[in-house]
Design a protein around this motif. Structure first.
Motif, mmCIF file in Angstrom:
data_model
loop_
_atom_site.group_PDB
_atom_site.id
_atom_site.type_symbol
_atom_site.label_atom_id
_atom_site.label_comp_id
_atom_site.label_asym_id
_atom_site.label_seq_id
_atom_site.Cartn_x
_atom_site.Cartn_y
_atom_site.Cartn_z
ATOM 1 N N GLU A 69 0.957 -1.457 0.063
ATOM 2 C CA GLU A 69 0.227 -0.058 0.126
ATOM 3 C C GLU A 69 0.886 1.223 0.022
ATOM 4 O OE1 GLU A 69 -3.135 0.337 -0.366
ATOM 5 O OE2 GLU A 69 -3.730 -1.666 -0.307
ATOM 6 N N GLU A 72 2.547 1.872 -3.473
ATOM 7 C CA GLU A 72 1.535 2.657 -4.116
ATOM 8 C C GLU A 72 1.144 4.088 -3.929
ATOM 9 O OE1 GLU A 72 -2.984 1.783 -6.020
ATOM 10 O OE2 GLU A 72 -2.134 0.363 -4.685
ATOM 11 N N LEU A 73 0.970 4.312 -2.740
ATOM 12 C CA LEU A 73 0.771 5.760 -2.209
ATOM 13 C C LEU A 73 1.889 6.702 -2.662
ATOM 14 C CD1 LEU A 73 -1.095 7.526 -0.861
ATOM 15 C CD2 LEU A 73 -0.058 6.655 1.522
ATOM 16 N N GLY A 75 4.026 6.449 -4.786
ATOM 17 C CA GLY A 75 4.098 6.378 -6.130
ATOM 18 C C GLY A 75 3.088 7.427 -6.953
ATOM 19 N N ARG A 76 1.791 7.232 -6.387
ATOM 20 C CA ARG A 76 1.028 8.030 -6.756
ATOM 21 C C ARG A 76 1.197 9.551 -6.217
ATOM 22 N NH1 ARG A 76 -2.919 4.251 -4.924
ATOM 23 N NH2 ARG A 76 -3.295 5.780 -3.119
ATOM 24 N N MET A 77 1.866 9.867 -5.054
ATOM 25 C CA MET A 77 2.240 11.042 -4.715
ATOM 26 C C MET A 77 3.596 11.630 -5.487
ATOM 27 S SD MET A 77 1.766 13.487 -2.600
ATOM 28 C CE MET A 77 0.519 12.724 -1.596
ATOM 29 N N ARG A 78 4.328 10.808 -5.939
ATOM 30 C CA ARG A 78 5.084 11.319 -6.826
ATOM 31 C C ARG A 78 4.650 11.869 -8.165
ATOM 32 N NH1 ARG A 78 8.482 7.448 -4.217
ATOM 33 N NH2 ARG A 78 7.692 5.666 -5.701
ATOM 34 N N MET A 79 3.908 10.865 -8.610
ATOM 35 C CA MET A 79 3.047 11.395 -9.973
ATOM 36 C C MET A 79 2.092 12.836 -9.619
ATOM 37 S SD MET A 79 1.681 7.692 -11.227
ATOM 38 C CE MET A 79 0.901 8.511 -12.441
ATOM 39 N N THR A 80 1.539 12.870 -8.474
ATOM 40 C CA THR A 80 0.740 14.020 -8.278
ATOM 41 C C THR A 80 1.748 15.161 -8.415
ATOM 42 O OG1 THR A 80 -0.851 12.775 -7.148
ATOM 43 C CG2 THR A 80 -0.700 15.275 -6.719
ATOM 44 N N THR A 83 2.678 15.946 -11.696
ATOM 45 C CA THR A 83 1.665 16.795 -12.356
ATOM 46 C C THR A 83 1.566 18.100 -12.094
ATOM 47 O OG1 THR A 83 0.658 14.903 -12.883
ATOM 48 C CG2 THR A 83 -0.742 16.608 -12.982
#
Length: 300
Positions: A69, A72-73, A75-80, A83
């Motif tokens: 978890e 994944e969290l 990873g999403r934060m880095r993408m956010t 962006t």
């Protein structure tokens, strides 16, 4: 419960390295504060994340679940974050561009091509509107930038409307006549030479441009006889090609071969067809800044 991203980052380092010492080295911190953060995380969660013995160092079932978890969290934060930074640089978003129709015969297509090449993740749309319509669309935030010609807004008008306007392309108006018209044999003419010709113009109520051109004729010494008005520049050229009159058109119009039409430069004091870009002074959208950078790379 108070868990921060730093704790999850530390936990992942330990879980992946399976060693506090190697994780501390990877994180460039000493081992004691790392151990303290892991113990604090376990306390907050109320579970054991690692099964520690003198001979083994393994993740518990809860630790394995948290590792998946947390990975994944983060990873999403880095993408956010990536962006958000792209948005701030104007690399992501949308741009709504207002234009007068004749602007597409000049530099606008190549400008949009450069913008699309450098900012491929920005979507843009064109809105063909008269200057007055663009002004209202800018005020109501229906477009982000607008392109129209002379006459430009004066400083008081810009201030009252919370707009900024800058010159982006210089050119003059020329005279469009039928290719068999006697004037078509001339390399250049005076504006006064069309004093007796039926004038074709855009709708006088459509914008200030046709009224500006009429005033230029008056300044040259004659009151033009308006024969027909039209909504689109290409309609004027079609009427010129049908021998219905003459029209004042931006010089860049001549880049396109219009059947039966010749374009004649005006020798003395030609009316200005300068193209301006207008934006709202109260909106500092990154995508608009990026577009202006393409238009004016030196920031002048």
């Amino acid at each position: 419960m108070s868990i921060d991203l730093k704790q999850l980052k530390y936990f992942l380092a330990v879980a992946e390295e399976k060693s506090f010492s190697r994780a501390a080295e990877r994180l460039h911190i000493s081992q004691p504060p790392l151990s303290q953060q892991i113990m604090k995380l376990e306390s907050e969660l109320g579970v054991r994340l690692f099964a520690r013995t003198t001979r083994s160092f393994e993740l518990t079932v809860a630790g394995k679940a948290l590792m998946a978890e947390a990975s994944e969290l983060l990873g999403r934060m880095r993408m956010t974050i990536d962006t958000i930074r792209q948005i701030d640089r104007g690399e992501v978003g949308r741009l709504r561009v207002g234009i007068v129709g004749s602007a597409m015969w000049g530099p606008i297509p190549s400008l949009l091509e450069r913008f699309q090449t450098e900012f491929p993740r920005v979507t843009w749309t064109l809105h063909e509107l008269g200057p007055d319509q663009q002004l209202e669309a800018l005020r109501s935030k229906q477009i982000d930038v607008g392109f129209w010609r002379e006459p430009r807004l004066d400083d008081e008008e810009l201030k009252a409307a919370h707009l900024r306007q800058q010159l982006c392309f210089r050119e003059n108006f020329c005279v469009a006549v039928h290719k068999e018209h006697p004037l078509a044999r001339e390399e250049a003419i005076e504006l006064m030479d069309i004093a007796q010709e039926p004038m074709l113009t855009l709708h006088l109520h459509q914008s200030a441009e046709p009224r500006y051109l009429i005033q230029c004729c008056v300044n040259a010494g004659f009151q033009p006889a308006i024969f027909q008005e039209a909504a689109e520049p290409q309609t004027l050229l079609a009427m010129v090609g049908a021998r219905l009159g003459v029209a004042l058109m931006p010089q860049t119009t001549s880049r396109i071969g219009w059947p039966g039409v010749a374009f004649l430069p005006i020798r003395t004091n030609p009316p200005s067809a300068n193209l301006y870009i207008t934006t709202t002074s109260q909106d500092d959208a990154p995508v608009v800044r990026a577009f202006l950078k393409i238009l004016n790379p030196d920031g002048e």
